[in-house]
Design a protein around this motif. Structure first.
Motif, PDB file in Angstrom:
ATOM      1  N   ASN A   1      57.186  41.849   5.890  1.00  0.00           N
ATOM      2  CA  ASN A   1      56.920  42.683   4.716  1.00  0.00           C
ATOM      3  C   ASN A   1      56.378  41.894   3.528  1.00  0.00           C
ATOM      4  O   ASN A   1      56.063  42.477   2.495  1.00  0.00           O
ATOM      5  N   HIS A   2      56.306  40.601   3.649  1.00  0.00           N
ATOM      6  CA  HIS A   2      55.724  39.794   2.584  1.00  0.00           C
ATOM      7  C   HIS A   2      54.994  38.608   3.203  1.00  0.00           C
ATOM      8  O   HIS A   2      55.187  38.281   4.369  1.00  0.00           O
ATOM      9  N   GLY A   3      54.149  38.005   2.415  1.00  0.00           N
ATOM     10  CA  GLY A   3      53.380  36.874   2.911  1.00  0.00           C
ATOM     11  C   GLY A   3      52.298  37.309   3.877  1.00  0.00           C
ATOM     12  O   GLY A   3      51.981  38.488   4.001  1.00  0.00           O
ATOM     13  N   SER A   4      51.773  36.340   4.567  1.00  0.00           N
ATOM     14  CA  SER A   4      50.656  36.573   5.474  1.00  0.00           C
ATOM     15  C   SER A   4      51.057  36.283   6.907  1.00  0.00           C
ATOM     16  O   SER A   4      51.789  35.330   7.174  1.00  0.00           O
ATOM     17  N   GLY A   5      50.549  37.076   7.827  1.00  0.00           N
ATOM     18  CA  GLY A   5      50.757  36.834   9.244  1.00  0.00           C
ATOM     19  C   GLY A   5      50.051  35.589   9.729  1.00  0.00           C
ATOM     20  O   GLY A   5      50.286  35.120  10.844  1.00  0.00           O
ATOM     21  N   GLN A   6      49.175  35.017   8.886  1.00  0.00           N
ATOM     22  CA  GLN A   6      48.481  33.795   9.271  1.00  0.00           C
ATOM     23  C   GLN A   6      49.438  32.616   9.382  1.00  0.00           C
ATOM     24  O   GLN A   6      49.095  31.611   9.985  1.00  0.00           O
ATOM     25  N   ARG A   7      50.616  32.770   8.830  1.00  0.00           N
ATOM     26  CA  ARG A   7      51.624  31.716   8.999  1.00  0.00           C
ATOM     27  C   ARG A   7      51.962  31.557  10.476  1.00  0.00           C
ATOM     28  O   ARG A   7      52.362  30.493  10.922  1.00  0.00           O
ATOM     29  N   PHE A   8      51.800  32.641  11.251  1.00  0.00           N
ATOM     30  CA  PHE A   8      52.127  32.610  12.677  1.00  0.00           C
ATOM     31  C   PHE A   8      50.929  32.836  13.593  1.00  0.00           C
ATOM     32  O   PHE A   8      50.912  32.336  14.713  1.00  0.00           O
ATOM     33  N   TYR A   9      49.940  33.617  13.155  1.00  0.00           N
ATOM     34  CA  TYR A   9      48.816  33.975  14.014  1.00  0.00           C
ATOM     35  C   TYR A   9      47.531  33.318  13.526  1.00  0.00           C
ATOM     36  O   TYR A   9      47.162  33.465  12.367  1.00  0.00           O
ATOM     37  N   ALA A  10      46.830  32.644  14.433  1.00  0.00           N
ATOM     38  CA  ALA A  10      45.527  32.061  14.114  1.00  0.00           C
ATOM     39  C   ALA A  10      44.563  33.183  13.723  1.00  0.00           C
ATOM     40  O   ALA A  10      44.746  34.345  14.113  1.00  0.00           O
ATOM     41  N   LYS A  11      43.540  32.838  12.959  1.00  0.00           N
ATOM     42  CA  LYS A  11      42.613  33.869  12.474  1.00  0.00           C
ATOM     43  C   LYS A  11      41.929  34.619  13.610  1.00  0.00           C
ATOM     44  O   LYS A  11      41.548  35.774  13.454  1.00  0.00           O
ATOM     45  N   ASP A  12      41.793  33.985  14.764  1.00  0.00           N
ATOM     46  CA  ASP A  12      41.161  34.650  15.908  1.00  0.00           C
ATOM     47  C   ASP A  12      42.158  34.908  17.048  1.00  0.00           C
ATOM     48  O   ASP A  12      41.757  35.187  18.181  1.00  0.00           O
ATOM     49  N   ALA A  13      43.439  34.842  16.744  1.00  0.00           N
ATOM     50  CA  ALA A  13      44.466  35.107  17.759  1.00  0.00           C
ATOM     51  C   ALA A  13      44.342  36.547  18.244  1.00  0.00           C
ATOM     52  O   ALA A  13      44.048  37.452  17.467  1.00  0.00           O
ATOM     53  N   ILE A  14      44.578  36.739  19.517  1.00  0.00           N
ATOM     54  CA  ILE A  14      44.542  38.078  20.089  1.00  0.00           C
ATOM     55  C   ILE A  14      45.956  38.451  20.514  1.00  0.00           C
ATOM     56  O   ILE A  14      46.613  37.705  21.232  1.00  0.00           O
ATOM     57  N   PHE A  15      46.391  39.620  20.059  1.00  0.00           N
ATOM     58  CA  PHE A  15      47.689  40.159  20.414  1.00  0.00           C
ATOM     59  C   PHE A  15      47.446  41.363  21.312  1.00  0.00           C
ATOM     60  O   PHE A  15      46.809  42.327  20.906  1.00  0.00           O
ATOM     61  N   HIS A  16      47.934  41.287  22.537  1.00  0.00           N
ATOM     62  CA  HIS A  16      47.783  42.360  23.518  1.00  0.00           C
ATOM     63  C   HIS A  16      49.067  43.180  23.533  1.00  0.00           C
ATOM     64  O   HIS A  16      50.106  42.696  23.968  1.00  0.00           O
ATOM     65  N   ASN A  17      48.989  44.411  23.053  1.00  0.00           N
ATOM     66  CA  ASN A  17      50.137  45.297  23.046  1.00  0.00           C
ATOM     67  C   ASN A  17      50.317  45.906  24.436  1.00  0.00           C
ATOM     68  O   ASN A  17      49.377  45.959  25.222  1.00  0.00           O
ATOM     69  N   GLN A  18      51.507  46.390  24.730  1.00  0.00           N
ATOM     70  CA  GLN A  18      51.830  46.919  26.048  1.00  0.00           C
ATOM     71  C   GLN A  18      50.998  48.135  26.418  1.00  0.00           C
ATOM     72  O   GLN A  18      50.876  48.464  27.589  1.00  0.00           O
ATOM     73  N   ASN A  19      50.409  48.807  25.445  1.00  0.00           N
ATOM     74  CA  ASN A  19      49.645  50.020  25.734  1.00  0.00           C
ATOM     75  C   ASN A  19      48.132  49.775  25.784  1.00  0.00           C
ATOM     76  O   ASN A  19      47.353  50.709  25.711  1.00  0.00           O
ATOM     77  N   GLY A  20      47.732  48.511  25.890  1.00  0.00           N
ATOM     78  CA  GLY A  20      46.319  48.180  26.032  1.00  0.00           C
ATOM     79  C   GLY A  20      45.571  47.995  24.733  1.00  0.00           C
ATOM     80  O   GLY A  20      44.370  47.761  24.739  1.00  0.00           O
ATOM     81  N   VAL A  21      46.254  48.094  23.601  1.00  0.00           N
ATOM     82  CA  VAL A  21      45.613  47.910  22.301  1.00  0.00           C
ATOM     83  C   VAL A  21      45.688  46.439  21.926  1.00  0.00           C
ATOM     84  O   VAL A  21      46.708  45.790  22.122  1.00  0.00           O
ATOM     85  N   HIS A  22      44.597  45.914  21.357  1.00  0.00           N
ATOM     86  CA  HIS A  22      44.546  44.512  20.951  1.00  0.00           C
ATOM     87  C   HIS A  22      44.409  44.433  19.433  1.00  0.00           C
ATOM     88  O   HIS A  22      43.655  45.194  18.836  1.00  0.00           O
ATOM     89  N   TYR A  23      45.149  43.512  18.848  1.00  0.00           N
ATOM     90  CA  TYR A  23      45.033  43.230  17.420  1.00  0.00           C
ATOM     91  C   TYR A  23      44.584  41.789  17.278  1.00  0.00           C
ATOM     92  O   TYR A  23      44.973  40.928  18.074  1.00  0.00           O
ATOM     93  N   VAL A  24      43.757  41.519  16.268  1.00  0.00           N
ATOM     94  CA  VAL A  24      43.179  40.192  16.107  1.00  0.00           C
ATOM     95  C   VAL A  24      43.592  39.609  14.758  1.00  0.00           C
ATOM     96  O   VAL A  24      43.404  40.240  13.713  1.00  0.00           O
ATOM     97  N   GLY A  25      44.138  38.409  14.794  1.00  0.00           N
ATOM     98  CA  GLY A  25      44.465  37.668  13.589  1.00  0.00           C
ATOM     99  C   GLY A  25      45.755  38.090  12.920  1.00  0.00           C
ATOM    100  O   GLY A  25      46.304  39.163  13.180  1.00  0.00           O
ATOM    101  N   GLY A  26      46.232  37.210  12.067  1.00  0.00           N
ATOM    102  CA  GLY A  26      47.524  37.399  11.417  1.00  0.00           C
ATOM    103  C   GLY A  26      47.597  38.562  10.464  1.00  0.00           C
ATOM    104  O   GLY A  26      48.617  39.255  10.400  1.00  0.00           O
ATOM    105  N   ASP A  27      46.540  38.811   9.715  1.00  0.00           N
ATOM    106  CA  ASP A  27      46.604  39.905   8.745  1.00  0.00           C
ATOM    107  C   ASP A  27      46.673  41.256   9.449  1.00  0.00           C
ATOM    108  O   ASP A  27      47.439  42.133   9.047  1.00  0.00           O
ATOM    109  N   GLU A  28      45.892  41.422  10.518  1.00  0.00           N
ATOM    110  CA  GLU A  28      45.934  42.670  11.272  1.00  0.00           C
ATOM    111  C   GLU A  28      47.300  42.843  11.942  1.00  0.00           C
ATOM    112  O   GLU A  28      47.859  43.939  11.976  1.00  0.00           O
ATOM    113  N   MET A  29      47.862  41.739  12.447  1.00  0.00           N
ATOM    114  CA  MET A  29      49.181  41.805  13.074  1.00  0.00           C
ATOM    115  C   MET A  29      50.250  42.204  12.074  1.00  0.00           C
ATOM    116  O   MET A  29      51.095  43.041  12.357  1.00  0.00           O
ATOM    117  N   TRP A  30      50.240  41.593  10.895  1.00  0.00           N
ATOM    118  CA  TRP A  30      51.259  41.894   9.872  1.00  0.00           C
ATOM    119  C   TRP A  30      51.188  43.362   9.474  1.00  0.00           C
ATOM    120  O   TRP A  30      52.207  44.023   9.316  1.00  0.00           O
TER     121      TRP A  30
END
Length: 174
Positions: free
Chosen positions: A39-68
């Motif tokens: 709820n605060h700060g940036s997801g970039q602390r954990f996710y690289a700017k081009d990191a890909i997050f594959h959700n269980q339902n086939g949706v992909h999120y890219v980078g820390g800000d989108e993940m947060w």
């Protein structure tokens, strides 16, 4: 050649804690999720700017800000979360990255549940590739490069509306 760095049961993890930088990074991430630190700060602390997050339902999120942003939509509908560890394996790769395979239980307290007993406990698995960070001020100088998340969200159907972000088969509007 990739090498099995460690294999820990949940009881061993609780007793001795993380043993490597990648494991300390992973624990810091899970602790952040459990404490609503997204709820605060940036997801970039954990996710690289081009990191890909594959959700269980086939949706992909890219980078820390989108993940947060996605995590806020997903997890802020709950009273609280706590992850229990069942097993964790780490494999160190030739490219300097580590793969973490973690089996967990995601305990979820739904709104109004102020007891010590979660409303729902869902088995889940993380499969993560962790490597050197592309920005300063990250945990252990590492970031997620790619994450696959598997959890049985069907267990939430009796408790959430059908259009809840956890059930979406397309990227949530962030």
């Amino acid at each position: 050649m990739p090498e099995l760095t460690s294999q820990l049961s949940g009881a061993e993890w609780e007793a001795v804690g993380p043993q490597t930088p990648a494991q300390r990074f992973f624990k810091a991430y899970v602790d952040t999720v459990d404490s609503a630190g997204f709820n605060h700060g940036s997801g970039q602390r954990f996710y690289a700017k081009d990191a890909i997050f594959h959700n269980q339902n086939g949706v992909h999120y890219v980078g820390g800000d989108e993940m947060w942003a996605w995590m806020k939509q997903l997890f802020n509908q709950f009273e609280r979360l706590k992850h229990d560890y069942l097993r964790l394996c780490e494999i160190h790769g030739d490219d300097g990255t580590s793969q973490i395979f973690s089996q967990n239980v995601r305990n979820i307290w739904l709104p109004g549940n102020s007891t010590n007993t979660p409303s729902v406990s869902i088995p889940m698995s993380f499969v993560c590739r962790i490597g050197a960070a592309d920005i300063p001020d990250t945990v252990e100088g590492l970031q997620f490069k790619e994450v696959w998340l598997y959890w049985d969200t069907k267990m939430l159907e009796p408790h959430l509306q059908r259009d809840a972000v956890v059930f979406l088969g397309e990227k949530a509007r962030l």
